[in-house]
Design an enzyme around this catalytic site. Sequence first.
Site, PDB file in Angstrom:
ATOM      1  N   GLU A 113       0.826  -1.173  -0.296  1.00 31.87           N
ATOM      2  CA  GLU A 113      -0.473   0.039   0.043  1.00 31.87           C
ATOM      3  C   GLU A 113       1.221   1.401  -0.078  1.00 31.87           C
ATOM      4  O   GLU A 113       1.586   1.123   0.569  1.00 31.87           O
ATOM      5  CB  GLU A 113      -0.949   0.035   1.243  1.00 31.87           C
ATOM      6  N   LYS A 115       1.973   4.612   1.622  1.00 28.83           N
ATOM      7  CA  LYS A 115       1.568   5.036   2.643  1.00 28.83           C
ATOM      8  C   LYS A 115       1.477   6.998   3.057  1.00 28.83           C
ATOM      9  O   LYS A 115       2.166   7.426   2.326  1.00 28.83           O
ATOM     10  CB  LYS A 115       3.591   5.278   4.182  1.00 28.83           C
ATOM     11  N   ASP A 117       0.116  10.495   3.375  1.00 32.76           N
ATOM     12  CA  ASP A 117       1.094  11.779   4.652  1.00 32.76           C
ATOM     13  C   ASP A 117      -0.065  12.451   5.247  1.00 32.76           C
ATOM     14  O   ASP A 117      -0.467  13.410   4.620  1.00 32.76           O
ATOM     15  CB  ASP A 117       2.538  12.193   3.897  1.00 32.76           C
ATOM     16  N   TYR A 225      -7.711   1.674   5.015  1.00 28.22           N
ATOM     17  CA  TYR A 225      -6.583   1.073   5.266  1.00 28.22           C
ATOM     18  C   TYR A 225      -6.746  -0.366   5.961  1.00 28.22           C
ATOM     19  O   TYR A 225      -5.533  -1.064   6.273  1.00 28.22           O
ATOM     20  CB  TYR A 225      -5.519   1.571   4.606  1.00 28.22           C
ATOM     21  N   LYS A 313      10.412   3.483   3.763  1.00 26.73           N
ATOM     22  CA  LYS A 313      10.300   4.676   4.030  1.00 26.73           C
ATOM     23  C   LYS A 313      11.345   4.981   2.541  1.00 26.73           C
ATOM     24  O   LYS A 313      12.158   4.938   2.640  1.00 26.73           O
ATOM     25  CB  LYS A 313      11.903   5.143   4.889  1.00 26.73           C
ATOM     26  N   CYS A 406      28.129  35.348  24.758  1.00 23.05           N
ATOM     27  CA  CYS A 406      26.893  35.573  24.899  1.00 23.05           C
ATOM     28  C   CYS A 406      25.966  36.312  23.599  1.00 23.05           C
ATOM     29  O   CYS A 406      25.878  37.937  24.187  1.00 23.05           O
ATOM     30  CB  CYS A 406      26.052  35.269  26.177  1.00 23.05           C
ATOM     31  N   CYS A 409      23.072  37.977  25.922  1.00 23.21           N
ATOM     32  CA  CYS A 409      23.059  39.100  27.603  1.00 23.21           C
ATOM     33  C   CYS A 409      25.272  39.538  27.325  1.00 23.21           C
ATOM     34  O   CYS A 409      25.778  40.230  28.539  1.00 23.21           O
ATOM     35  CB  CYS A 409      23.349  38.051  28.300  1.00 23.21           C
ATOM     36  N   CYS A 424      26.134  29.446  27.603  1.00 26.36           N
ATOM     37  CA  CYS A 424      26.098  30.505  27.957  1.00 26.36           C
ATOM     38  C   CYS A 424      26.047  30.485  29.769  1.00 26.36           C
ATOM     39  O   CYS A 424      24.753  29.402  29.632  1.00 26.36           O
ATOM     40  CB  CYS A 424      24.887  32.182  28.047  1.00 26.36           C
ATOM     41  N   CYS A 429      20.721  35.296  32.121  1.00 29.51           N
ATOM     42  CA  CYS A 429      20.397  35.215  31.215  1.00 29.51           C
ATOM     43  C   CYS A 429      19.541  35.670  30.645  1.00 29.51           C
ATOM     44  O   CYS A 429      18.371  35.395  30.448  1.00 29.51           O
ATOM     45  CB  CYS A 429      21.291  34.744  29.847  1.00 29.51           C
TER      46      CYS A 429
HETATM   47  S1  IVH Z   1      -1.415   0.496   8.925  1.00 24.02           S
HETATM   48  C1  IVH Z   1      -0.801  -1.549  12.768  1.00 24.02           C
HETATM   49  N1  IVH Z   1      -1.823   1.368   6.085  1.00 24.02           N
HETATM   50  O1  IVH Z   1       0.849   6.101   9.092  1.00 24.02           O
HETATM   51  C2  IVH Z   1      -0.700  -0.783  11.022  1.00 24.02           C
HETATM   52  N2  IVH Z   1      -1.026   2.610   7.976  1.00 24.02           N
HETATM   53  O2  IVH Z   1       3.030   4.854  11.019  1.00 24.02           O
HETATM   54  C3  IVH Z   1      -0.822   0.626  11.224  1.00 24.02           C
HETATM   55  N3  IVH Z   1      -0.643   5.537   7.530  1.00 24.02           N
HETATM   56  O3  IVH Z   1      -0.591   5.690  12.073  1.00 24.02           O
HETATM   57  C4  IVH Z   1      -1.609   1.332  10.043  1.00 24.02           C
HETATM   58  N4  IVH Z   1      -0.859   5.176   5.438  1.00 24.02           N
HETATM   59  O4  IVH Z   1      -2.082   7.099  10.227  1.00 24.02           O
HETATM   60  C5  IVH Z   1      -1.548   1.919   7.865  1.00 24.02           C
HETATM   61  N5  IVH Z   1      -2.163   2.357   4.414  1.00 24.02           N
HETATM   62  C6  IVH Z   1      -1.627   2.171   5.406  1.00 24.02           C
HETATM   63  C7  IVH Z   1      -1.350   4.051   5.990  1.00 24.02           C
HETATM   64  C8  IVH Z   1      -0.914   4.280   7.112  1.00 24.02           C
HETATM   65  C9  IVH Z   1      -0.561   5.842   6.130  1.00 24.02           C
HETATM   66  C10 IVH Z   1      -0.065   5.790   8.437  1.00 24.02           C
HETATM   67  C11 IVH Z   1      -1.006   5.593   9.585  1.00 24.02           C
HETATM   68  C12 IVH Z   1      -0.157   5.297  11.323  1.00 24.02           C
HETATM   69  C13 IVH Z   1       0.815   5.322  10.520  1.00 24.02           C
HETATM   70  C14 IVH Z   1       1.742   4.519  10.750  1.00 24.02           C
END
Ligand code: IVH
Length: 666
Positions: A113, A115, A117, A225, A313, A406, A409, A424, A429
């Site tokens: 999936e 991730k 933001d 999700y 990441k 500093c 002061c 300092c 200060c």
């Molecule tokens: S699963 C135990 N799926 O990422 C599983 N989280 O660091 C927990 N997030 O708090 C969440 N996309 O807010 C899951 N496809 C995705 C996600 C996702 C973003 C966020 C979510 C969670 C954080 C985890």
Amino acid sequence: MNDIRKRINELKEEIEKHNYYYYVLDNPIVSDTEWDKLFKELEKLESEYPNLIDINSPTQRVGAKPLDGFKTDKHRMPMLSLSNAMNNEELRSFNERIKKLLETKIQIEYMAEPKLDGIGVELIYQDGVFIKGLTRGDGFEGEDITQNIRTIKSIPLKLIGKNFPGLLEVRGEVFIKKTDFKKLNENQMNKGLQIFANPRNAAAGSLRQLDAKITAKRPLSINCYEPGVVEGKQFKTQEEFLFYIKSVGLPVNDLIKKIVGSENILKYHNNLEDRRNELDYEIDGTVFKLNKYVEREKAGSRSRSPRWAIAGKFKAQQVTSNIVSISVQVGRTGALTPVAKVNPIYVSGVTVTNITLHNQDEIDRKDIRIGDKVLIERSGDVIPKIVKVVSRENKNAVKYKIKEECPSCEKPTVKIEGDAVTRCVNAYCPAQFKGRIQHFCSKLAMNIDGLGEKIVEQLINNGLIKKLEDIYSINESELARLDRMGTKSARNIITSISQSKNTTFSRFVYSLGIRNVGEHTAKILEKHFNSNIENFMQANENQLIEIDEIGEIVAESIVSFWENKENVNSIKRCLDRGVKISGPEKNRSDHLKDTIFVFTGTLNLLNRNDAKKKVELSGGTSKNSLTKNTSFLVTGNKTGSKVEKAKNMGIPILNEYEFIKLVNNG
Ligand code: IVH
């Protein structure tokens, strides 16, 4: 009348259906004008027959009055976070770990999936009707944002179809699309309203509005999700769960894919990283989750994150900019921090202008000089940093040295051999004092809403705060006279100051900014001194060292804090001016009074100490061995002989989820 009722119901269903086609399937089957026509007809009928209005009507998404504040509520099942894999290697070893945990050599099935933001939330449906929306909060309890969630049009107030589970908790991410974000900021700017730094902040700010009318104007989207607690329906796989929630009207991301084996993990990850900028929403990585729920159970969880999932990441984004100047900031502990000002540059969702250079050693190591073109990196939430100097634009630039005095002061600073930080050491200060006051007022400390950096600065410059305790003698008219301060804001600040007077020992002690005493240590002290501040003030070094988890350094810091009589006097005056310190009231209840718990095996969701703390906060007791008085045996993984013994003694056995549900339901 019956005809009207029938027509109203038809319209409601029609509108919800079109919302589903529009938001979930991304494939509208009517034009906006046709949708508006249906909506207006419904509005008209409802205004003529107000007794036929039901709160789940699409016209009622923004029905309720503004709130005074958010209530908090416990999650039935904790909302965990994800552990990270920073590169391909770590993604591969995740797959290896899973193979070991599942004791298998065959390829594993994952759901891959994006991730997203945004902001994690939980939606709760009872018999198919949306009843509550919560933020993730600390994972155990979140804020009740039901009113705001109801304004998100892609979230069905009633699920589509029939035979819904009695309880369906669904977790997802609320976010703002990049194109919507651009329009939102343009609109905010035209109206002279706040500009948001990035889509994530805008989404977070929108969800935290007390007035749902404001939230309703923000273009919020959601992708769901994960399941929370589900009663009355069983899913065997994540694929099945996602398919189901999509079929009942909840938005699911369309890049989610079932994959097998580690090479496909890498392929999915690298592909999404390449396509990241093409997407109309911000993502900061990928997520890989075991598809089969039995396998998830076998793999288990750690205290904060499941073992069955990982977030991959993306590489940090890198950009270049030039250093305009370097200034030195003085923190509340006297530490001098050099900060580089760069030409504003957009990176990973924020515009960066200031970058910390940490200390002199760091500047020397990277040989950073004013005017240099530098490589800047920022990944996700991480603060931006300078990776290296790319080129020296000004050939005459000299090495940068932090001044010996500093900047606040002008007293000489000290740099102790072996310590990277220049300090300092002047107790008077002004910059340190300002930092201490800011810390005292901050959210995790005394939480005085409204007393932020700028106002604290004005209060000090105008002589209204000369000592810490002066915070508790500011009056409204003095405050209202400050620059850009209205009578209403002044009143709100005075209310926050007065509310902050009822506090807990740990908050108060943390607020004092004693070196090496953070939130955790403050809580240990709270427990040990039973919230008695006088006893704490009188404790000597030996007594402090004897406390579990308190070492020599912390004890020394505390003692030297009390040696300064100014500090002692300030605290006494705060108490004289109405600060009341009580026990750790928050979260405490006594719904488990007289309940005795025994734990066995390794807990996955909580560690043993946290579990015991939860018991204590609910009024119960934990013991090490089973007796006839034991109320429950709580089991984790790898249990021993206690389970058999409890069965023989007729003691009820709880798994972790049942335990958390029980302690949380206070
Ligand atoms: S699963 C135990 N799926 O990422 C599983 N989280 O660091 C927990 N997030 O708090 C969440 N996309 O807010 C899951 N496809 C995705 C996600 C996702 C973003 C966020 C979510 C969670 C954080 C985890």
